[in-house]
Design a protein around this motif. Structure first.
Motif, PDB file in Angstrom:
ATOM      1  N   ASN A 285      -5.655 -14.695   7.533  1.00 24.36           N
ATOM      2  CA  ASN A 285      -6.876 -14.507   8.304  1.00 24.36           C
ATOM      3  C   ASN A 285      -6.502 -13.757   9.578  1.00 24.36           C
ATOM      4  OD1 ASN A 285      -6.333 -16.437  10.565  1.00 24.36           O
ATOM      5  ND2 ASN A 285      -6.267 -17.896   8.840  1.00 24.36           N
ATOM      6  N   PRO A 286      -7.462 -13.239  10.313  1.00 27.66           N
ATOM      7  CA  PRO A 286      -7.167 -12.407  11.492  1.00 27.66           C
ATOM      8  C   PRO A 286      -6.405 -13.130  12.596  1.00 27.66           C
ATOM      9  CG  PRO A 286      -9.425 -12.064  10.773  1.00 27.66           C
ATOM     10  CD  PRO A 286      -8.913 -13.230   9.990  1.00 27.66           C
ATOM     11  N   ASN A 287      -6.293 -14.474  12.532  1.00 26.63           N
ATOM     12  CA  ASN A 287      -5.595 -15.211  13.593  1.00 26.63           C
ATOM     13  C   ASN A 287      -4.080 -15.252  13.401  1.00 26.63           C
ATOM     14  OD1 ASN A 287      -7.989 -15.903  14.954  1.00 26.63           O
ATOM     15  ND2 ASN A 287      -8.342 -17.578  13.483  1.00 26.63           N
ATOM     16  N   ILE A 288      -3.599 -14.927  12.206  1.00 26.57           N
ATOM     17  CA  ILE A 288      -2.170 -15.093  11.914  1.00 26.57           C
ATOM     18  C   ILE A 288      -1.417 -13.874  12.443  1.00 26.57           C
ATOM     19  CG2 ILE A 288      -0.452 -15.445  10.130  1.00 26.57           C
ATOM     20  CD1 ILE A 288      -2.642 -16.662   8.386  1.00 26.57           C
TER      21      ILE A 288
ATOM     22  N   VAL B 163       9.574  -3.496  13.105  1.00 25.84           N
ATOM     23  CA  VAL B 163       8.395  -4.245  12.683  1.00 25.84           C
ATOM     24  C   VAL B 163       7.193  -3.356  12.977  1.00 25.84           C
ATOM     25  CG1 VAL B 163       6.973  -6.293  13.021  1.00 25.84           C
ATOM     26  CG2 VAL B 163       9.464  -6.480  13.158  1.00 25.84           C
ATOM     27  N   THR B 164       6.488  -2.970  11.933  1.00 26.76           N
ATOM     28  CA  THR B 164       5.371  -2.033  12.094  1.00 26.76           C
ATOM     29  C   THR B 164       4.148  -2.525  11.340  1.00 26.76           C
ATOM     30  OG1 THR B 164       6.102  -0.739  10.185  1.00 26.76           O
ATOM     31  CG2 THR B 164       6.929  -0.055  12.365  1.00 26.76           C
ATOM     32  N   ASN B 165       2.977  -1.954  11.728  1.00 23.45           N
ATOM     33  CA  ASN B 165       1.752  -2.221  10.987  1.00 23.45           C
ATOM     34  C   ASN B 165       1.399  -0.997  10.157  1.00 23.45           C
ATOM     35  OD1 ASN B 165       0.746  -0.404  12.816  1.00 23.45           O
ATOM     36  ND2 ASN B 165      -0.467  -1.915  13.972  1.00 23.45           N
ATOM     37  N   LYS B 166       0.208  -1.012   9.542  1.00 24.62           N
ATOM     38  CA  LYS B 166      -0.159   0.062   8.623  1.00 24.62           C
ATOM     39  C   LYS B 166      -0.368   1.389   9.329  1.00 24.62           C
ATOM     40  CE  LYS B 166      -5.022  -1.409   8.679  1.00 24.62           C
ATOM     41  NZ  LYS B 166      -6.122  -1.928   7.833  1.00 24.62           N
ATOM     42  N   THR B 167      -0.522   1.373  10.650  1.00 24.89           N
ATOM     43  CA  THR B 167      -0.651   2.623  11.403  1.00 24.89           C
ATOM     44  C   THR B 167       0.661   3.011  12.059  1.00 24.89           C
ATOM     45  OG1 THR B 167      -1.397   1.432  13.382  1.00 24.89           O
ATOM     46  CG2 THR B 167      -3.098   2.229  11.855  1.00 24.89           C
ATOM     47  N   ALA B 168       1.770   2.322  11.637  1.00 27.56           N
ATOM     48  CA  ALA B 168       3.123   2.644  12.103  1.00 27.56           C
ATOM     49  C   ALA B 168       3.341   2.319  13.566  1.00 27.56           C
ATOM     50  CB  ALA B 168       3.479   4.104  11.813  1.00 27.56           C
TER      51      ALA B 168
ATOM     52  N   ASN C 271       6.980  -6.092   2.949  1.00 26.90           N
ATOM     53  CA  ASN C 271       5.642  -6.241   3.494  1.00 26.90           C
ATOM     54  C   ASN C 271       5.401  -7.730   3.658  1.00 26.90           C
ATOM     55  OD1 ASN C 271       2.753  -6.698   3.622  1.00 26.90           O
ATOM     56  ND2 ASN C 271       2.520  -4.528   3.150  1.00 26.90           N
ATOM     57  N   VAL C 272       5.514  -8.224   4.895  1.00 26.26           N
ATOM     58  CA  VAL C 272       5.465  -9.671   5.119  1.00 26.26           C
ATOM     59  C   VAL C 272       4.044 -10.199   4.986  1.00 26.26           C
ATOM     60  CG1 VAL C 272       7.566  -9.677   6.517  1.00 26.26           C
ATOM     61  CG2 VAL C 272       5.338  -9.389   7.619  1.00 26.26           C
ATOM     62  N   THR C 273       3.047  -9.308   5.088  1.00 27.13           N
ATOM     63  CA  THR C 273       1.678  -9.760   4.807  1.00 27.13           C
ATOM     64  C   THR C 273       1.579 -10.221   3.368  1.00 27.13           C
ATOM     65  OG1 THR C 273       0.709  -8.312   6.472  1.00 27.13           O
ATOM     66  CG2 THR C 273      -0.729  -9.080   4.711  1.00 27.13           C
ATOM     67  N   GLU C 274       2.148  -9.422   2.457  1.00 34.45           N
ATOM     68  CA  GLU C 274       2.127  -9.783   1.041  1.00 34.45           C
ATOM     69  C   GLU C 274       2.991 -11.014   0.790  1.00 34.45           C
ATOM     70  OE1 GLU C 274       3.354  -6.320  -1.025  1.00 34.45           O
ATOM     71  OE2 GLU C 274       1.560  -5.149  -0.493  1.00 34.45           O
ATOM     72  N   ASP C 275       4.170 -11.079   1.465  1.00 32.99           N
ATOM     73  CA  ASP C 275       5.048 -12.247   1.279  1.00 32.99           C
ATOM     74  C   ASP C 275       4.349 -13.530   1.738  1.00 32.99           C
ATOM     75  OD1 ASP C 275       7.005 -10.642   0.264  1.00 32.99           O
ATOM     76  OD2 ASP C 275       8.266 -10.647   2.070  1.00 32.99           O
ATOM     77  N   TYR C 276       3.619 -13.437   2.844  1.00 36.86           N
ATOM     78  CA  TYR C 276       2.911 -14.618   3.352  1.00 36.86           C
ATOM     79  C   TYR C 276       1.860 -15.084   2.351  1.00 36.86           C
ATOM     80  CZ  TYR C 276       0.584 -17.735   6.693  1.00 36.86           C
ATOM     81  OH  TYR C 276       0.067 -18.840   7.335  1.00 36.86           O
ATOM     82  N   GLU C 277       1.093 -14.126   1.827  1.00 39.10           N
ATOM     83  CA  GLU C 277       0.052 -14.493   0.877  1.00 39.10           C
ATOM     84  C   GLU C 277       0.659 -15.126  -0.370  1.00 39.10           C
ATOM     85  OE1 GLU C 277      -3.640 -11.484   1.401  1.00 39.10           O
ATOM     86  OE2 GLU C 277      -1.768 -10.574   0.713  1.00 39.10           O
ATOM     87  N   GLU C 278       1.814 -14.620  -0.800  1.00 39.13           N
ATOM     88  CA  GLU C 278       2.443 -15.151  -2.008  1.00 39.13           C
ATOM     89  C   GLU C 278       3.035 -16.531  -1.771  1.00 39.13           C
ATOM     90  OE1 GLU C 278       6.105 -14.051  -5.098  1.00 39.13           O
ATOM     91  OE2 GLU C 278       5.699 -12.770  -3.373  1.00 39.13           O
ATOM     92  N   ALA C 279       3.701 -16.701  -0.645  1.00 40.93           N
ATOM     93  CA  ALA C 279       4.432 -17.951  -0.415  1.00 40.93           C
ATOM     94  C   ALA C 279       3.578 -19.046   0.212  1.00 40.93           C
ATOM     95  CB  ALA C 279       5.645 -17.689   0.479  1.00 40.93           C
ATOM     96  N   ILE C 280       2.657 -18.662   1.121  1.00 43.92           N
ATOM     97  CA  ILE C 280       1.915 -19.660   1.884  1.00 43.92           C
ATOM     98  C   ILE C 280       0.465 -19.757   1.438  1.00 43.92           C
ATOM     99  CG2 ILE C 280       1.302 -20.451   4.191  1.00 43.92           C
ATOM    100  CD1 ILE C 280       4.318 -20.363   3.614  1.00 43.92           C
TER     101      ILE C 280
ATOM    102  N   THR D   9      -3.337  -9.156   9.014  1.00 41.87           N
ATOM    103  CA  THR D   9      -4.405  -8.362   8.378  1.00 41.87           C
ATOM    104  C   THR D   9      -4.159  -6.864   8.533  1.00 41.87           C
ATOM    105  OG1 THR D   9      -5.681  -8.570  10.418  1.00 41.87           O
ATOM    106  CG2 THR D   9      -6.156 -10.143   8.644  1.00 41.87           C
ATOM    107  N   GLU D  10      -3.211  -6.468   9.414  1.00 43.29           N
ATOM    108  CA  GLU D  10      -2.872  -5.065   9.611  1.00 43.29           C
ATOM    109  C   GLU D  10      -1.728  -4.628   8.706  1.00 43.29           C
ATOM    110  OE1 GLU D  10      -4.492  -2.893  11.654  1.00 43.29           O
ATOM    111  OE2 GLU D  10      -5.919  -4.558  11.810  1.00 43.29           O
ATOM    112  N   SER D  11      -1.399  -5.437   7.694  1.00 44.31           N
ATOM    113  CA  SER D  11      -0.340  -5.101   6.731  1.00 44.31           C
ATOM    114  C   SER D  11       0.978  -4.827   7.455  1.00 44.31           C
ATOM    115  CB  SER D  11      -0.727  -3.891   5.879  1.00 44.31           C
ATOM    116  OG  SER D  11       0.224  -3.669   4.854  1.00 44.31           O
ATOM    117  N   ILE D  12       1.649  -5.906   7.867  1.00 40.97           N
ATOM    118  CA  ILE D  12       2.866  -5.815   8.669  1.00 40.97           C
ATOM    119  C   ILE D  12       4.082  -5.660   7.753  1.00 40.97           C
ATOM    120  CG2 ILE D  12       4.296  -6.963  10.382  1.00 40.97           C
ATOM    121  CD1 ILE D  12       1.533  -6.104  11.385  1.00 40.97           C
ATOM    122  N   SER D  13       4.942  -4.713   8.100  1.00 37.59           N
ATOM    123  CA  SER D  13       6.193  -4.479   7.373  1.00 37.59           C
ATOM    124  C   SER D  13       7.372  -4.745   8.299  1.00 37.59           C
ATOM    125  CB  SER D  13       6.267  -3.039   6.858  1.00 37.59           C
ATOM    126  OG  SER D  13       5.268  -2.797   5.898  1.00 37.59           O
TER     127      SER D  13
END
Length: 888
Positions: free
Chosen positions: A219-222, A250-255, A206-215, A134-138
């Protein structure tokens, strides 16, 4: 008379010289093999094989591991009956300097398989919790898919990221080099990033986006938990598959950065899981073994400095699974025995971790054990530590012979002792195997040779349904697989022996209800069932039955019908299914024993040898509305016949003579098998000779011992073999049976000379011709009236070869008799006491004394030995009566 002598000699020669054809029998032979009649046909439905329900000859324990001698190899050169995995060539270096994207260091991975094993070079770093999607992980890094020479054979270069959802694990794969198409996204994700080789490429996702697309939705638990880099090489490669990565982030939206030493500039590879592996092999060798022609050869090599190589070769002993593993367990001493030969060798070149182990794993529904026996170690010490908790325990032991190198040893273990020691009695084993390791110094090696491996136990694992280490309502028959409603297949205390039996029932069109065991039991001629069953209830409705079903080679089925409804049209013999009705068929309320020779039954049914019992099923089947079939099963053992036949009597049926063979009758029985051979051994000198007896009626055999000379004493004894080689000897408690050759025929005597009632005057000649072909003439007596005139005891023994005259000169005064009529009696006796006489009357006209000369009585002895045959005894007496003139 001369013709009669010649004919007698000729007939004796023919009888004695006639050859007696007989198969030589080894008196010590105990393991004969008898073939099944290949002309047997498929039995009819009405065929009932009847036998005495003896049971329990020897509860069979067999080696449940096929090819324990390691004769057969698979396409990769390894053992066919064991599963094996080992390392090949792998290098992972997180302080690599030959090719970098930026700075001084990068991470290098190279893998190369062997002829047997593929290999993966892997590098990874675990990530602490907090990388919530949920923190937009890259994820960002540079990579160089440097080489993939075996792309078309399966070589791969890729990275993948592992996520934890709070309840499960999910992976997303990114492929940089791969020949096969990618799998579809579902529980895991797949992205195609394939391109050219040997160049640097930038990965930024952006693996957050990849997860949403593929899986799917996040949710906040992932969270991200691990990032992996891999180069994979197939077996039989042509070169190394190579990958270089650098500057991993590996970073989040706040770097916030979650990777440590992602640029590898520490120069020591810290935080990254570097590994270097060397090659291993699992092969069959003909160069060194203890039995047969080959052995299992396990080798590991530390090919590089700081490398490590490892292999394991194991066999699962699990034969099924409901809620518990169905396997083999020990309750009493000897239930499970493990044996094998082994030889350990190593070279460590200053390295460490050269070792070889044998392991035994087991478990029930809630607890597991892991037992390891060190067979060798470079420092000759057991370096692993024991560990126990509430759900498992690890134990490490040194085997007998530990510390010995380059010498074959024998490992033997009764699992009962170990199970008692570790408090796991009754818990089934699940895996047995070997592990071989070598490590950390270039060219350090470990070799372990294994031969003559066997795990000996009951083929059905839990033959008496006594296993009680746990209980589950949906798996009540713990040692057997349950098929059907668990309310219909369960344990009952109405047992034939022990505490429990299996209750297998079916009701009201339910169909087939059964418990079963997969197994491995090669069929031999001496293999019998020893099963107990009780048919509690079977209704007369159509299409109901109870049976033992023995599956052969996963294909053929022998059905032993215990009972069935009147109509059995649905049970039809064919090429793979054959039905036998057993003794006490359709009888209810009583425990019965089923004893069957499986070899005979299976060959008669299918005409095939070399079959293997692969499963046994205990069945009750009800296909009729309102019907009931209730059957109890217990003590599902297999047996070998180890009991020899019984000899009821050994009888000499006649009085053997020199002209008639001795007749020996043997009455003998065998409970399980048929009588194969009855051999009579006889001795009349220092040599024992065999005679094969033949059956003359049920359980009675007759054999002939050849006749011989009168007076010969014979010793004899009897050996009886059944069809599987069990034998029994009856030698009259060591005294042997004996008899002596008799003579029950009188001798013959012919008297030629003056005719009966002639007047004897002047000179008179009597010719006496005597013969006894048996014991020989012993004595001649001549009587004139009541007075014995001559008694001649022969000086020649019966067995002495002699041809020649024996002359006796006898003088007497005939005037003592006076003139007139006289009776002459000529009497011969043989050595057996038989006698014969000739009586003749004459008139003597000679008042003066008479001088009689008795002579030329010839005794012909029997010619024996050195191929001569019996000759008749001849007696020739010439009696000259000389008349003396009266004195004037």
């Amino acid at each position: 008379m001369q013709f009669k002598k010649i004919l007698t000699v000729f007939l004796l020669f023919v009888m004695i010289a006639q050859p007696i054809s007989i198969r030589a029998i080894d008196n010590n032979q105990t393991n004969l093999t008898y073939q099944i009649d290949s002309n047997q046909t498929i039995p009819e439905m009405d065929d009932i094989w009847e036998t005495n329900a003896v049971g329990g000859e020897e509860y069979l324990k067999s080696n449940i591991v096929p090819d324990g001698g390691f004769y057969e190899e698979d396409s990769n050169g390894g053992p066919t009956e064991f599963y094996y995995v080992g390392s090949a060539y792998s290098i992972t270096n997180s302080s690599y300097q030959d090719d970098v994207h930026a700075g001084s260091y990068s991470a290098y991975m190279a893998s190369k398989g062997t002829s047997q094993f593929s290999e993966t070079a892997a590098n990874s770093q675990g990530i602490d919790s907090g990388t919530r999607l949920t923190e937009s992980i890259s994820v960002d890094f540079w990579y160089n898919p440097y080489a993939n020479p075996d792309l078309n054979e399966g070589g791969q270069i890729y990275t993948y990221i592992r996520f934890y959802t709070g309840t499960s694990w999910v992976n997303i794969y990114y492929y940089f080099s791969r020949f096969d198409s990618l799998s579809a996204n579902s529980t895991n994700g797949y992205y195609d990033m394939r391109g050219s080789l040997s160049s640097w490429f930038h990965f930024s996702r952006n693996v957050t986006e990849d997860y949403e697309e593929a899986i799917g939705p996040i949710n906040p638990n992932i969270e991200i938990r691990t990032i992996y880099f891999r180069s994979y090489s197939p077996n039989e490669p042509t070169g190394f598959t190579e990958l270089i990565v650098d500057d991993v982030s590996v970073t989040n939206k706040t770097a916030d950065e979650f990777i440590r030493n992602g640029d590898f500039e520490t120069g020591d590879g810290s935080y990254w899981s570097n590994n270097i592996e060397g090659p291993t092999s699992v092969t069959i060798t003909q160069n060194d073994y203890t039995e047969g022609t080959s052995a299992l050869d396990l080798q590991a090599e530390a090919y590089y400095d700081n490398s490590y190589s490892s292999l394991y070769c194991e066999r699962s002993t699990i034969v099924g699974w409901n809620y518990f593993p169905k396997s083999y367990q020990t309750v009493q001493p000897g239930d499970v025995m493990l044996n094998f030969d082994w030889k350990y060798s190593d070279t460590f070149n200053g390295g460490s971790s050269q070792n070889a182990q044998f392991y035994i794993y087991g478990r029930n529904g809630t607890y597991s054990y892991y037992f390891h026996y060190y067979l060798g170690q470079e420092t000759d010490t057991v370096t692993s530590s024991n560990y126990t908790n509430s759900s498992y325990n690890y134990r490490y032991f040194s085997a007998n012979g530990f510390g010995t190198r380059d010498t074959w040893q024998r490992f033997s273990l009764d699992l009962y002792e170990l199970s008692v020691l570790e408090n796991v009695l009754g818990m089934p084993i699940t895996n047995i195997g070997f592990r071989v390791n070598a490590g950390y110094e270039e060219n350090s090696t470990t070799q372990l040779l294994i031969d003559d491996f066997d795990l000996t136990t009951y083929p059905t694992g839990d033959p008496s349904f006594e296993l009680d280490y746990s209980w589950h309502p949906n798996d009540p028959v713990i040692g057997w697989n349950n098929v059907g409603n668990h309310q219909y297949t369960n344990i009952t205390s109405d047992a034939h022996s022990g505490n429990y039996a299996a209750n297998v029932s079916s009701y009201n069109s339910y169909g087939n209800s059964q418990v079963s065991r997969s197994m491995y039991l090669p069929i031999e001629n001496n293999l019998y069932t020893d099963f107990w069953w009780k048919l509690d209830e079977i209704t007369s409705h159509d299409n109901n039955y109870a049976a033992f079903d023995i599956e052969l080679n996963d294909t053929y089925h022998l059905y032993y019908l215990l009972g069935a409804s009147a109509s059995m049209s649905f049970l039809t013999n064919d090429t793979i299914n054959v039905y036998y009705r057993v003794d006490n068929y359709n009888s209810t309320g009583t425990w019965y024993n089923l004893i069957r020779n499986i070899a005979i039954d299976s060959f008669a049914a299918f005409g095939k040898d070399n079959l293997i019992v692969t499963e046994i099923e205990l069945r009750s089947a009800c296909y009729s509305a309102g019907g009931e079939v209730e059957t109890l099963f217990d003590d599902i053992h297999f047996v070998r016949d180890t009991t020899p036949p019984e000899i009821a009597s050994v009888t000499l049926e006649n009085s053997p003579t020199y002209y008639d063979d001795a007749i020996i009758e043997v009455t003998t029985t065998d409970l399980l098998n048929e009588i194969a051979e009855v051999v009579i051994y006889y001795q009349n000198d220092t040599t024992w000779y065999p005679v094969l007896a033949t059956p003359i009626e049920e359980n009675i055999f007759s054999g002939l011992i050849p006749h011989s000379e009168y007076g010969t004493q014979y010793n004899y004894y009897v050996v009886v073999f059944d069809t599987v080689g069990n034998n029994i000897t009856d030698n009259n408690s060591g005294a042997y049976y004996t008899y002596t050759i008799l003579d029950d025929i009188d001798p013959t005597l012919s008297v030629f000379g003056p005719a009966e009632n002639d007047i004897l005057t002047d000179q008179v000649i009597f010719y006496l011709d005597g013969l006894d072909s048996g014991s020989g003439i012993n004595n001649l007596s001549i009587y004139i009236g009541p007075t014995q005139y001559y008694n001649g005891t022969l000086l020649l023994a019966y067995s002495v070869i002699y041809i020649g005259p024996m002359i006796e000169m006898i003088s007497y005064d005939t005037t003592l008799y006076g003139e007139g009529e006289q009776t002459f009696t000529f009497l011969v006796e043989d050595n057996a006491g038989n006698s014969y006489q000739v009586v003749k009357s004459f008139t003597i006209d000679n008042p003066a004394p008479i001088l009689v000369v008795l002579g030329n009585f010839f005794n012909w002895g029997t010619l024996v030995g050195a191929g001569l045959v019996a000759l008749g005894f001849g007696i020739f007496f010439l009696v000259r009566l000389i008349r003396i003139k009266k004195a004037s």
